[in-house]
Design a protein around this motif. Structure first.
Motif, PDB file in Angstrom:
ATOM      1  N   ARG A 131      29.211  -1.120  10.077  1.00 32.14           N
ATOM      2  CA  ARG A 131      28.101  -0.784   9.162  1.00 32.14           C
ATOM      3  C   ARG A 131      27.027  -2.236   8.813  1.00 32.14           C
ATOM      4  NH1 ARG A 131      32.507  -0.757   5.498  1.00 32.14           N
ATOM      5  NH2 ARG A 131      32.387  -2.158   3.882  1.00 32.14           N
ATOM      6  N   PRO A 132      25.918  -1.864   8.427  1.00 32.17           N
ATOM      7  CA  PRO A 132      25.083  -3.053   8.060  1.00 32.17           C
ATOM      8  C   PRO A 132      25.870  -4.092   7.077  1.00 32.17           C
ATOM      9  CG  PRO A 132      23.882  -1.158   8.101  1.00 32.17           C
ATOM     10  CD  PRO A 132      24.986  -0.608   8.150  1.00 32.17           C
ATOM     11  N   GLY A 133      25.412  -5.483   7.363  1.00 35.01           N
ATOM     12  CA  GLY A 133      25.978  -6.227   6.282  1.00 35.01           C
ATOM     13  C   GLY A 133      25.184  -6.181   4.983  1.00 35.01           C
ATOM     14  N   VAL A 134      25.555  -6.673   3.943  1.00 36.06           N
ATOM     15  CA  VAL A 134      24.856  -6.609   2.733  1.00 36.06           C
ATOM     16  C   VAL A 134      24.363  -8.220   2.129  1.00 36.06           C
ATOM     17  CG1 VAL A 134      26.143  -4.521   1.650  1.00 36.06           C
ATOM     18  CG2 VAL A 134      26.956  -6.897   1.180  1.00 36.06           C
ATOM     19  N   THR A 135      24.626  -9.125   3.253  1.00 35.20           N
ATOM     20  CA  THR A 135      24.308 -10.289   2.990  1.00 35.20           C
ATOM     21  C   THR A 135      23.505 -11.033   3.937  1.00 35.20           C
ATOM     22  OG1 THR A 135      26.296 -11.574   3.732  1.00 35.20           O
ATOM     23  CG2 THR A 135      26.393 -10.878   1.466  1.00 35.20           C
ATOM     24  N   ILE A 136      22.945 -12.245   3.742  1.00 34.54           N
ATOM     25  CA  ILE A 136      21.984 -12.663   4.925  1.00 34.54           C
ATOM     26  C   ILE A 136      22.991 -13.358   6.151  1.00 34.54           C
ATOM     27  CG2 ILE A 136      20.069 -13.004   3.727  1.00 34.54           C
ATOM     28  CD1 ILE A 136      20.844 -15.937   3.274  1.00 34.54           C
ATOM     29  N   TRP A 137      24.120 -13.585   5.656  1.00 34.02           N
ATOM     30  CA  TRP A 137      25.053 -14.290   6.634  1.00 34.02           C
ATOM     31  C   TRP A 137      25.909 -13.199   7.522  1.00 34.02           C
ATOM     32  CZ3 TRP A 137      24.749 -15.404   1.292  1.00 34.02           C
ATOM     33  CH2 TRP A 137      24.017 -16.604   1.066  1.00 34.02           C
ATOM     34  N   GLN A 138      25.786 -11.811   7.358  1.00 34.26           N
ATOM     35  CA  GLN A 138      26.413 -10.919   7.980  1.00 34.26           C
ATOM     36  C   GLN A 138      25.401  -9.845   8.545  1.00 34.26           C
ATOM     37  OE1 GLN A 138      29.774  -9.683   5.310  1.00 34.26           O
ATOM     38  NE2 GLN A 138      30.956 -10.462   6.724  1.00 34.26           N
TER      39      GLN A 138
END
Length: 166
Positions: A21-28
């Motif tokens: 699923r899509p990450g929730v931070t800019i790093w993932q």
């Protein structure tokens, strides 16, 4: 399989579903997790995308083996006696991509995998057929060990290198 026919070690094949699923931070950019353990594998190759909706993808991650050993029955028994028995799936992000590292019904073994920096561990509900087989394995091989508290020996004062007071 009857209880008398269960060997002292048993290997049970299972199939794993995983979700990206899509990450929730800019790093993932995305996040993986084990989604379910199936008792039978679907007739598709490993890492086949089964479904996609709202940015979430479900994959058939592949098959794995749950290995049971008669010496680990106390841990299996504890798992079965829990309010919700669990099976732990360990996924590992490798340079080649995501892979199934391990699948276990032993809570102690699962805890070991929590130390790996690249391991993703998920506790999932134990499938009913596997729960029945595990209960049968425990019933056949579990030996209740009596708790024996060790008593300390009284130390001989002369053996401590001190001389008695006069």
């Amino acid at each position: 399989m009857s209880e008398a026919a269960l060997p002292s070690e048993l290997t049970i094949p299972v199939a794993i579903l995983a979700e990206r699923r899509p990450g929730v931070t800019i790093w993932q950019s995305h996040v993986w997790r084990a989604l379910a353990v199936l008792e039978e594998a679907p007739p598709v190759p490993a890492w086949t995308r089964l479904r996609e909706e709202n940015g979430r993808e479900v994959f058939f991650a592949g098959t794995a083996e749950v290995k049971l050993h008669r010496t680990d029955t106390p841990n299996y028994k504890d798992n079965l006696e829990a309010a919700e028995p669990r099976i732990w799936v360990v996924l590992r992000d490798t340079p080649e991509g995501m892979s199934i590292q391990a699948v276990t019904v032993d809570p102690g073994e699962a805890e070991i995998y929590t130390e790996g920096p690249s391991d993703l561990i998920e506790a999932l509900p134990l499938p009913p057929g596997l729960a029945v087989l595990l209960a049968s394995f425990v019933a056949t091989h579990h030996v209740e060990r009596e708790f024996h508290k060790r008593k300390r020996d009284r130390q001989d004062i002369d053996s401590l290198g001190r001389k008695g007071r006069v």
